[in-house]
Design an enzyme around this catalytic site. Structure first.
Site, PDB file in Angstrom:
ATOM      1  N   ARG A 108       0.829  -1.210   0.000  1.00 34.12           N
ATOM      2  CA  ARG A 108       0.000   0.000   0.000  1.00 34.12           C
ATOM      3  C   ARG A 108       0.862   1.258   0.000  1.00 34.12           C
ATOM      4  NH1 ARG A 108       2.692   2.041   3.111  1.00 34.12           N
ATOM      5  NH2 ARG A 108       2.765   1.971   5.378  1.00 34.12           N
ATOM      6  N   GLU A 163      -0.829  11.702   7.336  1.00 33.89           N
ATOM      7  CA  GLU A 163       0.413  11.159   7.925  1.00 33.89           C
ATOM      8  C   GLU A 163       0.554  11.591   9.375  1.00 33.89           C
ATOM      9  OE1 GLU A 163       2.052   8.367   6.747  1.00 33.89           O
ATOM     10  OE2 GLU A 163       2.044   9.555   4.909  1.00 33.89           O
ATOM     11  N   HIS A 164       0.902  10.631  10.211  1.00 29.90           N
ATOM     12  CA  HIS A 164       1.018  10.860  11.662  1.00 29.90           C
ATOM     13  C   HIS A 164      -0.319  11.292  12.268  1.00 29.90           C
ATOM     14  CE1 HIS A 164       5.334  10.149  12.158  1.00 29.90           C
ATOM     15  NE2 HIS A 164       5.469  10.688  10.967  1.00 29.90           N
ATOM     16  N   ASP A 190      -2.758   8.687  12.563  1.00 35.22           N
ATOM     17  CA  ASP A 190      -3.386   7.446  13.052  1.00 35.22           C
ATOM     18  C   ASP A 190      -3.393   7.366  14.577  1.00 35.22           C
ATOM     19  OD1 ASP A 190      -0.606   7.128  12.975  1.00 35.22           O
ATOM     20  OD2 ASP A 190      -0.694   5.000  12.439  1.00 35.22           O
ATOM     21  N   GLY A 229      10.894  -3.690   3.036  1.00 35.04           N
ATOM     22  CA  GLY A 229      11.535  -2.663   3.849  1.00 35.04           C
ATOM     23  C   GLY A 229      11.608  -1.291   3.198  1.00 35.04           C
ATOM     24  N   GLY A 235       8.845   0.746   3.014  1.00 37.40           N
ATOM     25  CA  GLY A 235       7.722   1.549   3.487  1.00 37.40           C
ATOM     26  C   GLY A 235       6.440   1.318   2.699  1.00 37.40           C
ATOM     27  N   SER A 250       4.859  -1.519   2.941  1.00 37.46           N
ATOM     28  CA  SER A 250       4.174  -2.500   3.778  1.00 37.46           C
ATOM     29  C   SER A 250       4.153  -3.918   3.217  1.00 37.46           C
ATOM     30  CB  SER A 250       2.764  -2.029   4.112  1.00 37.46           C
ATOM     31  OG  SER A 250       2.487  -2.457   5.414  1.00 37.46           O
ATOM     32  N   ASP A 273      -2.150  -0.333   7.559  1.00 42.52           N
ATOM     33  CA  ASP A 273      -1.545  -1.196   6.540  1.00 42.52           C
ATOM     34  C   ASP A 273      -2.345  -2.482   6.335  1.00 42.52           C
ATOM     35  OD1 ASP A 273       0.276   0.780   6.922  1.00 42.52           O
ATOM     36  OD2 ASP A 273       1.905  -0.516   7.611  1.00 42.52           O
TER      37      ASP A 273
END
Ligand code: ADP
Ligand code: MG
Length: 390
Positions: free
Chosen positions: A31, A37-38, A40, A127, A129, A131, A177
């Site tokens: 995804r 962003e930031h 959640d 790795g 980002g 997911s 994710d």
């Protein structure tokens, strides 16, 4: 490779590895978070989409009937073995803990696939980002559904996957994710309320736009405390403003309470409160195909993350500057860093017929400015996890 070609490829790999054809095949996508962003961990909204890159598992029952699941991955030297007759706990190899955790979660609901031979293959880069970890977890859950014939609510499947990541991989992730990998739908983004877990599909029906994912291929080493520090600053802001979380605070309330906050904590809160609002506005913009508006929200998100939240880095900023230079006339509506920050990927909203030219230009300019090769993928919103063969 589309999903059908990819599953044929993985079936052939299974045949090579285990000497017979697979009876079951399942897939789950990676995804990208388009905006939010930031937000959640502040009970806010996120707006991710599933990408056309997948983790695929091909499997068959074990010929010897043993109650053991053997997983081999095309990206890992060591196989992971899970003895279903024993309590399932984390162990080596590390990568096997993601599927182990999901097997444990299903076992706790009395759903076990019995002994299996499994081959795992992923086109989601590991790795980066995007997911690959959630794709691996959700794919495991979907494979268990394929084998047992018991499908569970995709939200429950996502929560089992999240718990696997918490308890077996020791990563205290949110719900985004796993939710998007399990619940994504082709041609749609997913507006996810991290407070209520309510989800809403947001149609991106205009085929003339696409998303570009630009990997800066840098990951700055941090002292490790940055994420915890941001969370603590958000909690401090909420407490001083007298709200349960920053989700409950409007921009006006923040201005009224500004004197109660340090300058830094004020800026952190300003990012979160603004970002939550931008995310719901972006969902409206996508629904109405108002691409310039969505693009501007993406740029605003980036500068807020850079200046107020201070989680960007020079390479991410360079990508956004290049995107702005190319501009809407040449096909770039907006661009922002995506993910936790300090490296990783940017996401850009672009005209589909300009993807090739934009990709070339970003790669050349990024190389000229940083000396680094960027990796770029384009994707339309993809479908979530699916059983391909059962
Ligand atoms: P991201 O989720 O952003 O890709 P993570 O560090 O969270 O990065 O997850 C990457 C890890 O997930 C890998 O190091 C590996 O342990 C595991 N993983 C993901 N995909 C696969 C795969 N196809 N095969 C084996 N392990 C995988
Ligand atoms: Mg991950």
């Amino acid at each position: 490779m589309n999903l059908q070609e990819l599953s044929a490829h993985v079936a052939a790999e299974f045949q090579k590895t285990y000497g017979r054809a697979p009876r079951y095949i399942a897939a789950a996508p990676g995804r990208v978070n388009v905006i939010g962003e930031h937000t959640d961990y502040n009970d806010g909204f996120v707006l991710p989409m599933a990408i056309e890159f997948y983790t695929i598992m091909a499997a068959d029952k074990r010929p010897d009937g043993a109650n053991i699941v053997t997983l081999r991955s095309t990206s890992q030297p060591d196989a992971a073995m899970v003895d279903l007759a024993q309590p399932i706990t984390p162990t080596a190899p590390k990568w096997g803990n993601y599927p182990r955790g999901v097997l444990a979660g299903f076992a706790a609901r009395n759903i076990t696939p019995g002994g299996l031979d499994v081959l795992v293959h992923s086109t989601v880069p590991l790795g980066s980002g995007l997911s690959s970890s959630a794709a691996l977890e959700v794919c495991t859950g979907t494979l268990i559904e394929a084998v047992t014939g018991k499908t569970i609510d995709p939200i429950e499947k996502a929560l089992i996957a999240q718990k696997a990541e918490h308890d077996f991989a020791n990563v205290p992730c949110g719900i985004m994710d796993q939710f998007i990998s399990a619940l994504g739908r082709e041609g749609h983004l997913l507006l996810l309320d991290c407070r209520t877990r309510k989800t809403e599909l947001v149609a991106m029906s205009d085929p003339s736009v696409s998303l570009l994912i630009i990997n800066t291929n840098v990951k700055h080493e941090l002292s490790g405390g940055e994420y915890a520090e941001r969370r603590a600053q958000c909690e401090e802001a909420a407490a001083k403003l007298g709200v349960k979380s920053l989700r409950d605070c409007t921009a006006d309330q923040l201005e009224q309470g500004k004197a109660k906050l340090s300058e830094v904590v004020y800026r952190r809160a300003r990012h979160v409160i603004g970002e939550i609002e931008r995310t719901t506005h972006a969902a409206e913009g996508i629904r109405s195909s108002n691409w310039p508006a969505v693009g501007n929200l993406m740029y605003a998100s980036h500068y807020s993350l850079k200046d107020d939240y201070e989680v960007s880095c020079p390479e991410l900023d360079v990508v956004v500057e290049i995107a702005e230079d190319i501009g809407a006339k040449a096909g770039v509506y907006g661009c922002r860093m995506t993910g936790g920050g300090f490296g990783g990927c940017c996401v850009a909203l672009v005209k589909a017929d300009s993807v090739e030219a934009i990709t070339k230009k970003i790669i050349a300019d990024y190389k000229a400015k940083t000396g680094i090769d960027a990796t770029i993928f384009s994707s339309r919103p993809a479908a979530g996890a699916t059983i391909i063969k059962s």
